[in-house]
Write an enzyme that holds these catalytic residues in place. Structure first.
Site, short mmCIF file in Angstrom:
data_model
loop_
_atom_site.label_atom_id
_atom_site.label_comp_id
_atom_site.label_asym_id
_atom_site.label_seq_id
_atom_site.Cartn_x
_atom_site.Cartn_y
_atom_site.Cartn_z
N LYS A 112 0.77 -1.59 -0.09
CA LYS A 112 -0.55 -0.15 0.12
C LYS A 112 1.27 1.33 0.12
O LYS A 112 0.58 2.57 -1.01
CB LYS A 112 -0.85 -0.01 1.58
CG LYS A 112 -1.89 -0.79 1.19
CD LYS A 112 -2.78 -1.36 -0.12
CE LYS A 112 -4.10 -2.32 0.47
NZ LYS A 112 -3.32 -3.59 0.35
C1 LIG Z 1 -4.52 -5.02 0.03
C2 LIG Z 1 -3.34 -6.01 -0.47
C3 LIG Z 1 -3.55 -7.24 -0.83
C4 LIG Z 1 -4.36 -7.19 -2.13
O1 LIG Z 1 -4.37 -5.86 -2.95
P1 LIG Z 1 -5.63 -5.21 -3.52
O2 LIG Z 1 -5.70 -4.14 -4.20
O3 LIG Z 1 -7.39 -4.80 -2.84
O4 LIG Z 1 -6.64 -6.83 -4.48
C5 LIG Z 1 -3.09 -7.48 -0.89
N1 LIG Z 1 -1.80 -8.41 0.20
C6 LIG Z 1 -1.59 -7.62 0.82
C7 LIG Z 1 -0.53 -7.51 1.56
C8 LIG Z 1 -2.76 -6.19 1.31
O5 LIG Z 1 -2.49 -5.26 1.99
#
Ligand SMILES: *Cc1c(COP(=O)(O)O)cnc(C)c1O
Length: 495
Positions: A112
């Protein structure tokens, strides 16, 4: 000519890139999508000689056409700096027959950070460009990682407040500690007695409430979103797929124009949609492999064309993927419906009413770029254990879901193209699940004893993000029922 962004639910609602970023969500719950996906205008050879920041500029300038070169470069250089613990911002390392794309070298050790370290700059620049006078209130639902990354990005950013809702009983102990110890005068963190879907639905409801918008405006506030429904989250995520491809090319690990596969552990469908947009831009990608955990709505969707969230919500060891309503899938549905906002709106209304929708055979044919599968809890633990035993490399639980699904894909198809697996979090964020997968006898240790043990067995330095929370005081205590989310927001804003 500026690229136009349009709502997936109303053909007539348009915005420039900066307006779409400011607004977050379109009216009537629609999402902003670019009217067309631009093609890369630099050769892969040129791109392969560029830094991460330079590639970011070449990709993002094509989408954020109303930003000047100076504005965009300022955003990129402010975001991708020493907050990342590697100068290349991401790492791409071969392990066990695939390349692991480590996207967790930012401040909060989840992928993120890739988008949320730049979003505050994009947003404040957008506010300036559009002469916004109101204070911007970032309203965010999190399954665990977006919350901390958004808090870190927006803490003490002038002209903003950030409010995060997370499922009180649905995140890892480290994830929760990271959020509730957040400093910053403008940060608010609230646990809800519900799951991520409840949090996301509550947030979307506030976004689409015209009375609330009026009250906010009168008090000098307006909402924006740090969730991947904001196009300002999605565009920066395209960059690392392009960067990975040209890195492989630069190293001589693939030939010019050679196609690769990309595997993405998926929840809200943002990260994999960014990979799809990279493919639409002309990146030589063959399959987009969508990996789910036991909340396997997407696997069922790719198999049957039916999206159905009417099922139990399962709490797994990969909590950031515990999602039954994958918001960004709407952008793909809109595209395969021939960019028909009426048709898309009909399906999304059906989802709201009945919890499901069925796409047509014509639409299904346009999904051939995607392959979906899922990993059970047992599969996930096995992937962590096996990777550790064969390579001494420790995967986090989300990446392990992807590794397990990639194995299934390879067995099923025999496809041995060069493959990049998105690694979305550091194992330090999910230490207990990771260590238990390697050896169940670790279970009696405390969270921070496990952190030290993980360091010992992996040889990977303990990230600063973890050191920071060892002794940090808890600063946020609020917990509320799902139906009281709006009340909490009003309380914070004094409405
Ligand atoms: C948010 C997240 C995901 C999923 O990603 P999306 O873009 O919501 O599909 C997968 N792994 C981790 C560690 C995340 O923080």
């Amino acid at each position: 000519m500026d690229l136009i962004y349009r709502s997936t639910r109303n053909q007539k609602e348009t915005a420039t890139a900066s307006q779409a970023i400011l607004k977050g969500l379109a009216d009537q719950g629609g999402l902003f999508v670019p009217d067309m996906i631009p093609r890369l205008d630099r050769s892969f050879d040129e791109l392969s000689r560029m830094s991460y920041q330079q590639v970011a500029y070449e990709v993002m300038k094509l989408f954020l056409t109303d930003f000047t070169e100076e504005e965009l470069k300022y955003c990129i250089d402010s975001a991708y700096d020493t907050k990342f613990d590697t100068s290349s911002i991401v790492e791409l390392i071969p392990r066990d027959g695939a390349y692991i794309l480590e996207l967790f070298h930012g401040a909060t050790i989840a992928f993120k950070d890739m988008a949320l370290s730049i979003l505050p700059y994009l947003l404040t620049t957008s506010a300036r460009k559009n002469q916004v006078k109101n204070e911007i209130v970032i309203l965010t639902a999190t399954s665990g990682d977006t919350g901390k990354a958004a808090l870190a990005g927006f803490a003490d950013v002038p002209g903003t407040k950030i409010i995060v809702f997370y499922p009180k009983h649905g995140v890892s102990p480290i994830q929760e500690k990271q959020m509730i110890t957040q400093r910053g005068e403008n940060t608010y963190v609230i646990g809800i007695e519900g799951n991520f879907d409840d949090a996301q639905t509550g947030v979307k409801k506030m976004f689409s409430d015209p009375d609330l918008a009026d009250q906010m405006d009168q008090a000098g506030f307006q909402f924006s979103s740090a969730n991947s429904i904001n196009i300002g989250r999605l565009v920066p995520q395209i960059v690392y797929y392009v960067y990975s491809y040209v890195s492989l090319l630069g190293r001589g690990d693939i030939l010019p124009e050679e196609k690769i596969n990309i595997v993405v552990p998926t929840g809200n469908f943002g990260n994999i949609l960014a990979a799809y947009y990279a493919k639409c831009m002309g990146l030589p990608v063959d399959k987009l492999i969508c990996a789910s955990n036991e909340n396997k709505v997407l696997f069922d969707f790719f198999g049957t064309g039916s999206y159905d969230r009417n099922r139990p919500f399962i709490l797994t060891s990969s909590p950031s993927m515990d999602i039954l309503i994958s918001s960004n899938l709407e952008r793909l549905i809109y595209q395969i419906a021939g960019r028909d906002s009426e048709k898309n709106k009909e399906l999304m209304d059906h989802l709201t009413r009945e919890g499901s929708y069925q796409i047509t055979d014509d639409m299904r044919e346009k999904l051939s770029d995607f392959y979906g599968n899922y990993a059970s809890e047992e599969d996930t633990a096995k992937a962590i254990r096996e990777m550790y035993q064969t390579c001494g490399y420790v995967l986090d639980t989300h990446t392990a879901v992807a590794v397990s699904v990639y194995k299934k894909y390879k067995e099923e198809t025999g496809d041995d193209k060069v493959t990049v697996i998105a690694s979305t979090a550091s194992p330090y964020k999910f230490t207990r699940s990771v260590m238990n997968a390697i050896d169940p006898s670790y279970n009696d240790k405390t969270d921070f004893e496990l952190v030290d043990e993980l360091c010992r067995i992996s040889g990977v330095k303990i990230p600063q993000a973890i050191e920071d929370i060892r002794s940090a005081p808890v600063l946020h205590h609020t917990v509320c029922e799902t139906e009281d989310m709006c009340r909490e927001v009003k309380k914070i804003l004094g409405l």
